[in-house]
Design a protein around this motif. Structure first.
Motif, PDB file in Angstrom:
ATOM      1  N   ASN A 119      63.375  87.301  12.447  1.00  0.00           N
ATOM      2  CA  ASN A 119      63.794  86.176  13.323  1.00  0.00           C
ATOM      3  C   ASN A 119      63.076  84.909  13.156  1.00  0.00           C
ATOM      4  OD1 ASN A 119      61.438  85.835  14.888  1.00  0.00           O
ATOM      5  ND2 ASN A 119      62.312  87.498  16.188  1.00  0.00           N
ATOM      6  N   HIS A 120      63.675  83.747  13.705  1.00  0.00           N
ATOM      7  CA  HIS A 120      63.188  82.325  13.552  1.00  0.00           C
ATOM      8  C   HIS A 120      62.517  81.857  14.633  1.00  0.00           C
ATOM      9  CE1 HIS A 120      66.634  83.281  11.121  1.00  0.00           C
ATOM     10  NE2 HIS A 120      66.058  82.503  10.004  1.00  0.00           N
ATOM     11  N   THR A 121      61.985  82.776  15.536  1.00  0.00           N
ATOM     12  CA  THR A 121      61.170  82.028  16.791  1.00  0.00           C
ATOM     13  C   THR A 121      60.265  81.207  16.464  1.00  0.00           C
ATOM     14  OG1 THR A 121      61.437  84.572  17.478  1.00  0.00           O
ATOM     15  CG2 THR A 121      59.935  82.810  18.868  1.00  0.00           C
ATOM     16  N   GLU A 122      59.224  81.346  15.492  1.00  0.00           N
ATOM     17  CA  GLU A 122      58.341  80.392  15.184  1.00  0.00           C
ATOM     18  C   GLU A 122      58.920  79.009  14.450  1.00  0.00           C
ATOM     19  OE1 GLU A 122      55.234  80.900  15.641  1.00  0.00           O
ATOM     20  OE2 GLU A 122      55.558  83.011  16.152  1.00  0.00           O
ATOM     21  N   GLU A 123      59.688  79.183  13.780  1.00  0.00           N
ATOM     22  CA  GLU A 123      60.527  77.836  13.449  1.00  0.00           C
ATOM     23  C   GLU A 123      61.086  77.257  14.663  1.00  0.00           C
ATOM     24  OE1 GLU A 123      63.454  78.211  10.417  1.00  0.00           O
ATOM     25  OE2 GLU A 123      63.628  76.043  10.245  1.00  0.00           O
ATOM     26  N   VAL A 124      61.713  77.948  15.560  1.00  0.00           N
ATOM     27  CA  VAL A 124      62.265  77.327  16.725  1.00  0.00           C
ATOM     28  C   VAL A 124      61.397  76.586  17.818  1.00  0.00           C
ATOM     29  CG1 VAL A 124      63.678  77.673  19.093  1.00  0.00           C
ATOM     30  CG2 VAL A 124      64.555  78.772  16.611  1.00  0.00           C
ATOM     31  N   LEU A 125      60.348  77.369  17.790  1.00  0.00           N
ATOM     32  CA  LEU A 125      59.014  76.896  18.632  1.00  0.00           C
ATOM     33  C   LEU A 125      58.670  75.322  17.991  1.00  0.00           C
ATOM     34  CD1 LEU A 125      57.416  79.932  19.591  1.00  0.00           C
ATOM     35  CD2 LEU A 125      58.535  78.742  21.018  1.00  0.00           C
ATOM     36  N   LYS A 126      58.471  75.632  16.689  1.00  0.00           N
ATOM     37  CA  LYS A 126      58.010  74.436  15.956  1.00  0.00           C
ATOM     38  C   LYS A 126      59.076  73.173  16.373  1.00  0.00           C
ATOM     39  CE  LYS A 126      55.703  72.042  12.776  1.00  0.00           C
ATOM     40  NZ  LYS A 126      56.349  70.852  12.708  1.00  0.00           N
ATOM     41  N   LEU A 127      60.234  73.532  16.365  1.00  0.00           N
ATOM     42  CA  LEU A 127      61.292  72.348  16.402  1.00  0.00           C
ATOM     43  C   LEU A 127      60.933  72.026  17.760  1.00  0.00           C
ATOM     44  CD1 LEU A 127      64.416  73.919  14.625  1.00  0.00           C
ATOM     45  CD2 LEU A 127      63.470  72.007  14.115  1.00  0.00           C
ATOM     46  N   TYR A 128      60.864  72.944  18.743  1.00  0.00           N
ATOM     47  CA  TYR A 128      60.806  72.175  20.127  1.00  0.00           C
ATOM     48  C   TYR A 128      59.599  71.381  20.331  1.00  0.00           C
ATOM     49  CZ  TYR A 128      65.192  74.524  21.888  1.00  0.00           C
ATOM     50  OH  TYR A 128      66.460  74.720  22.111  1.00  0.00           O
ATOM     51  N   THR A 129      58.559  71.804  19.736  1.00  0.00           N
ATOM     52  CA  THR A 129      57.291  71.173  19.903  1.00  0.00           C
ATOM     53  C   THR A 129      57.511  69.714  19.306  1.00  0.00           C
ATOM     54  OG1 THR A 129      56.111  73.220  19.726  1.00  0.00           O
ATOM     55  CG2 THR A 129      54.998  71.172  19.452  1.00  0.00           C
ATOM     56  N   ASP A 130      58.246  69.678  18.089  1.00  0.00           N
ATOM     57  CA  ASP A 130      58.374  68.273  17.345  1.00  0.00           C
ATOM     58  C   ASP A 130      59.194  67.386  18.324  1.00  0.00           C
ATOM     59  OD1 ASP A 130      57.289  69.265  15.123  1.00  0.00           O
ATOM     60  OD2 ASP A 130      58.836  69.525  14.008  1.00  0.00           O
ATOM     61  N   LEU A 131      60.195  67.975  18.917  1.00  0.00           N
ATOM     62  CA  LEU A 131      61.052  67.205  20.007  1.00  0.00           C
ATOM     63  C   LEU A 131      60.378  66.597  21.050  1.00  0.00           C
ATOM     64  CD1 LEU A 131      64.033  69.638  19.536  1.00  0.00           C
ATOM     65  CD2 LEU A 131      64.432  67.068  19.065  1.00  0.00           C
ATOM     66  N   MET A 132      59.355  67.156  21.489  1.00  0.00           N
ATOM     67  CA  MET A 132      58.533  66.709  22.614  1.00  0.00           C
ATOM     68  C   MET A 132      58.004  65.481  22.210  1.00  0.00           C
ATOM     69  SD  MET A 132      56.812  69.905  24.285  1.00  0.00           S
ATOM     70  CE  MET A 132      57.336  71.665  23.787  1.00  0.00           C
ATOM     71  N   GLU A 133      57.622  65.275  21.007  1.00  0.00           N
ATOM     72  CA  GLU A 133      56.754  64.208  20.473  1.00  0.00           C
ATOM     73  C   GLU A 133      57.978  63.146  20.120  1.00  0.00           C
ATOM     74  OE1 GLU A 133      53.865  63.861  16.883  1.00  0.00           O
ATOM     75  OE2 GLU A 133      53.460  65.682  18.255  1.00  0.00           O
ATOM     76  N   LEU A 134      59.131  63.441  19.633  1.00  0.00           N
ATOM     77  CA  LEU A 134      59.918  62.712  18.796  1.00  0.00           C
ATOM     78  C   LEU A 134      60.861  61.965  20.332  1.00  0.00           C
ATOM     79  CD1 LEU A 134      61.155  61.980  16.128  1.00  0.00           C
ATOM     80  CD2 LEU A 134      62.883  63.466  16.493  1.00  0.00           C
ATOM     81  N   ASP A 135      61.065  62.625  21.199  1.00  0.00           N
ATOM     82  CA  ASP A 135      61.892  62.045  22.326  1.00  0.00           C
ATOM     83  C   ASP A 135      61.136  62.326  23.594  1.00  0.00           C
ATOM     84  OD1 ASP A 135      63.746  61.367  23.901  1.00  0.00           O
ATOM     85  OD2 ASP A 135      65.152  63.137  23.694  1.00  0.00           O
TER      86      ASP A 135
ATOM     87  N   LYS B  50      66.772  63.341  16.237  1.00  0.00           N
ATOM     88  CA  LYS B  50      66.390  64.616  17.467  1.00  0.00           C
ATOM     89  C   LYS B  50      67.502  65.548  17.404  1.00  0.00           C
ATOM     90  CE  LYS B  50      68.222  62.873  22.059  1.00  0.00           C
ATOM     91  NZ  LYS B  50      67.799  62.206  23.125  1.00  0.00           N
ATOM     92  N   ILE B  51      68.978  65.095  17.098  1.00  0.00           N
ATOM     93  CA  ILE B  51      69.937  65.817  17.306  1.00  0.00           C
ATOM     94  C   ILE B  51      70.045  66.793  16.265  1.00  0.00           C
ATOM     95  CG2 ILE B  51      71.930  64.634  16.333  1.00  0.00           C
ATOM     96  CD1 ILE B  51      72.225  66.685  19.527  1.00  0.00           C
ATOM     97  N   GLY B  52      69.428  66.570  15.043  1.00  0.00           N
ATOM     98  CA  GLY B  52      69.373  67.285  14.172  1.00  0.00           C
ATOM     99  C   GLY B  52      68.525  68.553  14.410  1.00  0.00           C
ATOM    100  N   LYS B  53      67.391  68.028  14.893  1.00  0.00           N
ATOM    101  CA  LYS B  53      66.325  69.040  15.120  1.00  0.00           C
ATOM    102  C   LYS B  53      66.750  70.179  16.351  1.00  0.00           C
ATOM    103  CE  LYS B  53      62.092  66.875  13.790  1.00  0.00           C
ATOM    104  NZ  LYS B  53      61.436  67.733  12.803  1.00  0.00           N
ATOM    105  N   LEU B  54      67.372  69.584  17.329  1.00  0.00           N
ATOM    106  CA  LEU B  54      67.902  70.281  18.573  1.00  0.00           C
ATOM    107  C   LEU B  54      68.946  71.229  18.183  1.00  0.00           C
ATOM    108  CD1 LEU B  54      67.612  70.688  21.717  1.00  0.00           C
ATOM    109  CD2 LEU B  54      69.188  68.639  22.105  1.00  0.00           C
ATOM    110  N   SER B  55      70.103  70.530  17.496  1.00  0.00           N
ATOM    111  CA  SER B  55      70.986  71.591  16.856  1.00  0.00           C
ATOM    112  C   SER B  55      70.415  72.721  16.266  1.00  0.00           C
ATOM    113  CB  SER B  55      71.944  70.686  16.101  1.00  0.00           C
ATOM    114  OG  SER B  55      72.477  69.508  16.931  1.00  0.00           O
ATOM    115  N   LEU B  56      69.557  72.464  15.131  1.00  0.00           N
ATOM    116  CA  LEU B  56      69.094  73.440  14.183  1.00  0.00           C
ATOM    117  C   LEU B  56      68.310  74.353  15.214  1.00  0.00           C
ATOM    118  CD1 LEU B  56      68.585  74.405  11.572  1.00  0.00           C
ATOM    119  CD2 LEU B  56      66.525  73.105  11.403  1.00  0.00           C
ATOM    120  N   ALA B  57      67.775  74.228  16.310  1.00  0.00           N
ATOM    121  CA  ALA B  57      66.911  74.953  17.118  1.00  0.00           C
ATOM    122  C   ALA B  57      67.932  75.838  17.815  1.00  0.00           C
ATOM    123  CB  ALA B  57      65.999  74.274  18.172  1.00  0.00           C
TER     124      ALA B  57
END
Lengths: 320, 689
Positions: free
Chosen positions: B465-481, B440-447
């Motif tokens: 810009n990286h908005t789509e990727e950032v949004l995806k990372l936060y969506t993943d994080l909701m599931e991961l944590d 999770k810290i990897g994804k959060l830091s990347l976001a």
């Protein structure tokens, strides 16, 4: 999931008072004033404050006030701001603030503010943001906050802010959930919460929730029921409490109950005490556990007691 | 009591303990007798020492020791003085061995040392012992900072100490913390020897090895975020946006209604009072916005502007400042254009809360003109019920050229190359980490890093810009944590809003004309951000122009920051998760708000109010409860029950309020609110008699 053994906890709290000769209570006798606050507030949240002899408690509290205006942790002990707050809080619980010499008490607290805005705990000069909170909380309850330099007091607290958004005892001190409660509480009472980086502090605080659902007080530490108060109240005051799982925390606190003999401990299966019993019950109240009186996250008193102080015309007049 | 197992005592333990208790009690009562009678003989001192060695928490005994030292110091024999202080230090050491978390013992040591009679040479050795035994003891770390400053040990040396400690075990948050304190000092005091750039790059490498060794260990997490902040943050105050924006044209019609700036919506309060709001939005809270720091030039200006911080707290600092230009009784000439020039930073004095000064002066120039009077007077708002139904809204194909929907980013200084490089390098390494491990810290830091990169590249060029990727990372994080899923959801909402509000083009799909079905003549622009599963509002700097806002059918719990939207006149917050009236605190400073829909929320269903202290009130000592007004308006109601609603609504001039579908909205409340809001014409979609 287990349920709150409310009746057993009431019985446990009442029984602690009777075990005056145990080793534990002799070691703790210097902070009996804190103990009174923990026990009585827990009873009030559990709706059982009426089982207590008010006059007995009040006259004992009066006997702990010194000429300086401050209160000791027990009769014969020196005055200190730590016990002064507990005395004020307990008197507020009973709506008995008018029985003490409020002017003397106010001057005592005012005398402890230092040039840089910080507060000493007593005449010996130890400085700590805990004492800033206590001074501000006491004076606000007494409606005498204008007697200190609030601007400087706030500045000092902000000077203790760290890179993680939290606060330490003094500038440079490491963030600690208990200390954060004090600083956030003091800023809340002085209307200065905008000086907090809420998202940064909120992330640090919400990461205090560990796998078991309990909260720790600093990174990589064990969870402890008392942080259900320190962390949770801070998260509520900065409006970030939805960042943790309430259900998991409720379960952790309930797992720390001694369901046989009453009382709550720091972690499951540890020995119970009145300190953790209070923090467990207060935490559950903040989590809106059914059947408990709501508690105010800044003044650490039941909401009805606080509202009575601030939103009732008569009580303002009495204290003035 | 911490960490003691819950078990009934054995018989022999119990009798042992009760004997110990009796002994301690005797000791205590003898001590109190000495304390009372001010006896400071060696015998009495020994007794108090015994008590403290058994129970270091007995604070009165430490006080007694201090009184004894003061008393005995009157004997001037230097050997005796040395002995006296040595005795105290020895006692503290013994007490700390019994309980190294005793506040009283640690403070006694400080007190003794600050008297200046004892050597401090041994202190670090003693400390090292305690810090080895418990490397996270914050008393010991606090004491260490005290001693090192007393002995004038350099921050550089202490920095090396933290390196050693971290080298032994990276999982030491206390050491990382102390490092951040030392480095912050050095950046300030020795900027030449400690260039931020070089140091920050080294620190990235340093903390990366901690995070990558065990991504679940939090010791380096917050330090890493601090480094990102050091890399991209503008510490100096900057103006981010304003209303009116630079170069805009504002048209008032004959009835002094504001047009232009994409607004067709009549802002009746503004025209009633004939005032024009001016809003300044900074990158951080500042103080010192006043007549000398902000100069205004215009023939329209007949009296000085009064700048007010737009903040729900009553502090003198705020991120957003507002003033109202009073057009007063001035006869504005038809078809004439009036120009207004505002210079921000005209003189020094705009300062951030950490002491940074606003840089070069910046000018906002805009024009105001008056159009021919409309043929018929515009009906007063509130005459009609505002309906938020879809069929009252019409999509907009394109904005008019004269519209300036977005207040574009103002002069943001370019970032140094090293910042960009540092962030890009971090992104690469975190991508590597994630390719091996889904932490999770990897994804959060990347976001966070991608967001930071977008923030700084935005100023250079508008590359992808990286908005789509950032949004995806936060969506993943909701599931991961899932425990912290609402944290990620809030972040997700903020990124989404940034994307939606970033340009006129991105805003267009969310803008509609509000058309009152029965009145074809008047159509207003409404920003509709409904049904986006937003849990948090943001990007207010891009929304200063909005007069009609639909935020319904989201997951909002707060409208923190909405106080910046001074032009807002209609607001739909229905079908969200608002839990209390204090949540609505930001509305109190919206002078133009007329229409408010808060139906179908959770107001009144929570016993704990999470906004209680974020809303200005007597509890926060930010205002006095208006008893007189309360009693005149609604004396028959209980203040302890209705104070929140009174505080929020008392200062508003709503004509249309919908509060149905909330636990609080019973008959009692209805009769209360009608008294507090005499301007109300519509309540819960029904016309008031």
């Amino acid at each position: 999931m287990e349920e709150l053994a409310a009746e057993k906890h009431v019985r446990y709290i009442l029984s602690v008072e009777k075990k005056k000769d145990s080793f534990e209570s002799v070691v703790m006798e210097h902070l009996r004033m804190n103990g009174a606050y923990w026990g009585l507030t827990a009873l009030d949240i559990l709706g059982k404050l009426d089982t207590v002899d008010v006059d007995e408690v009040v006259s004992w509290i009066i006997s702990c006030q010194h000429d300086s205006g401050g209160f000791g942790g027990n009769v014969e002990h020196d005055p200190h701001i730590l016990y002064t707050l507990s005395a004020v809080q307990v008197l507020a619980l009973f709506n008995k603030l008018d029985v003490i010499d409020v002017d003397k008490l106010t001057s005592y607290i005012v005398s402890l503010q230092n040039e840089d805005g910080s507060f000493s705990g007593d005449i010996w000069g130890e400085v700590d943001t805990r004492f800033s909170y206590i001074a501000i909380c006491c004076l606000s309850i007494l409606r005498r906050l204008d007697r200190i330099n609030v601007e400087k007091a706030v500045k000092y607290i902000i000077s203790c802010k760290n890179m993680d958004g939290g606060f330490g005892c003094t500038p440079g001190g490491e963030s600690h959930a208990g200390q954060i409660f004090c600083c956030v509480g003091a800023l809340a009472i002085t209307g200065s919460l905008d000086l907090i980086d809420k998202d940064l502090l909120g992330w640090w605080l919400c990461e205090r929730q560990v796998k078991s659902g309990g909260l720790n007080g600093r990174p990589e530490k064990k969870p402890d029921v008392c942080y259900s108060w320190w962390v949770l109240s801070s998260l509520i005051m900065i409006d970030r409490v939805h960042w943790i799982s309430k259900e998991k925390l409720i379960k952790f606190i309930l797992d720390c109950q001694d369901v046989e003999n009453g009382g709550i401990s720091d972690r499951p299966d540890d020995a119970v005490d009145v300190f953790h019993t209070y923090f467990g019950v207060a935490g559950l109240s903040l989590l809106e556990y059914p059947g408990l009186k709501p508690i105010d996250p800044a003044y650490a008193l039941p909401v009805d007691v606080v509202n009575q102080i601030f939103f009732s015309k008569t009580s303002t007049n009495v204290i003035k | 009591m911490h960490g003691q197992p819950r078990k009934p005592l054995k018989q022999e333990d119990e009798s042992l303990l009760s004997a110990k208790a009796a002994k301690l009690r005797t000791l205590q009562s003898q001590f109190f007798a000495n304390h009372r009678d001010r006896i400071y003989t060696q015998e009495a001192l020994d007794l108090s020492a015994k008590l403290l060695e058994t129970n270091p928490e007995c604070y009165t005994a430490w006080n007694y020791r201090k009184l004894a030292v003061q008393h005995n110091l009157s004997r001037s024999d230097p050997d005796y003085v040395a002995f006296l202080f040595h005795q105290e230090l020895k006692l503290v050491e013994n007490a700390l061995r019994k309980n190294y978390k005793s506040y009283g013992a640690w403070y006694h040591r400080k007190w003794v040392l600050s008297k200046g009679h004892s050597s401090i040479d041994d202190e670090l050795r003693l400390l090292n012992g305690f810090q080895k035994a418990d490397s996270r003891n914050f008393h010991a770390w606090n004491y260490r900072r005290f001693v090192t400053s007393l002995m004038k040990r350099s921050d550089e040396d202490e920095l090396i100490y933290t390196e050693e400690v971290i080298g032994e075990n990276f999982s030491n948050y206390s050491a990382w913390h102390n490092r951040s304190v030392l480095l912050s000092n050095l950046f300030k005091s020795k900027a030449e020897e400690f260039p931020l750039e070089e140091k920050v790059l080294q620190e990235y490498e340093h903390v990366r090895s901690a995070i990558f060794t065990d991504p679940d260990d939090q010791s380096g997490w917050f330090y890493h975020l601090w480094l990102i902040d050091l890399t991209v943050k503008n510490y100096a105050p900057l103006l981010v946006s304003s209303w009116p924006s630079h170069g805009s044209n504002i048209t008032l019609n004959g009835n002094n209604c504001i047009y232009g700036c994409g607004l067709s919506l009549l802002n009746s309060t503004l025209s009633d009072t004939r005032t024009l709001p001016v809003i300044l939005y900074f990158n951080q809270a500042v103080e010192g916005i006043n007549l000398s720091t902000v100069a205004v030039k215009s023939e329209l200006l007949k009296e000085d502007l009064v700048w007010k911080p737009l903040s729900t707290n009553n502090s003198s600092t705020a991120q957003v400042w507002g003033a109202y230009l009073n057009l007063g009784n001035m006869e504005l000439e038809q078809s004439k254009t009036y120009s207004i020039k505002i210079t921000i930073g005209h003189s020094m004095g705009i300062v951030s809360s950490n002491g940074y000064q606003y840089g070069d002066p910046y000018q906002i120039a805009f024009k105001l003109c008056v159009q021919t009077a409309s043929t018929k007077p515009v009906e007063e708002q509130g005459g009609k019920l505002t309906s938020w139904k879809d069929n009252n809204f019409q999509k907009i194909d394109h904005f008019e050229d004269s519209d300036s929907i977005v207040s574009a980013d103002l002069h943001i200084p370019t970032t140094s190359d090293w910042c960009m490089k540092a962030i890009e390098e971090e992104i690469t390494t975190f991508r590597d980490l994630l390719s091996e491990e889904k932490c999770k810290i990897g994804k959060l830091s990347l976001a966070r890093l991608l967001t930071a990169l977008d923030l700084i590249t935005h100023q250079h060029d508008k590359r992808k810009n990286h908005t789509e990727e950032v949004l995806k990372l936060y969506t993943d994080l909701m599931e991961l944590d899932p425990t912290h899923s609402l944290y990620y959801k809030d972040e997700h909402s903020l990124v989404l809003l940034k994307q939606i509000t970033s340009s006129r083009e991105s805003l267009l799909p969310y803008c509609c004309y509000y058309k009152d079905a029965t009145e074809a003549n008047t159509s207003y622009v409404c920003l509709r951000l409904q049904n986006l599963s937003l849990s948090r509002m943001g990007s207010f700097e891009n929304l200063l122009w909005v007069q009609m806002l639909d935020l319904s059918h989201n997951d909002l719990r707060s409208i923190e920051g909405l106080e910046a939207m001074q032009l807002l006149s209609s607001l739909n917050l229905s079908h969200n998760k608002f839990g209390s009236f204090t949540v609505l605190g930001p509305l109190r400073s919206l002078k133009s708000l007329k229409v408010l829909d808060i139906s179908y929320n959770k107001i009144g269903s929570h016993s704990i109010d999470t906004r209680r202290y974020l809303c200005s009130s007597p509890l926060a000592n930010t205002e006095v409860f208006a008893w007189d007004r309360f009693e005149i308006l609604c004396g028959s109601f209980s203040a302890t029950k209705f104070w929140e609603a009174f505080l929020i609504f008392e200062s508003l001039n709503l004509t249309d309020l919908n509060a149905t579908g909330n636990a609080v909205a019973d008959e009692n409340f209805t009769s209360f609110i009608v008294k507090v809001l005499p301007t109300l014409k519509w309540l819960n979609s029904e016309e008031l008699a």
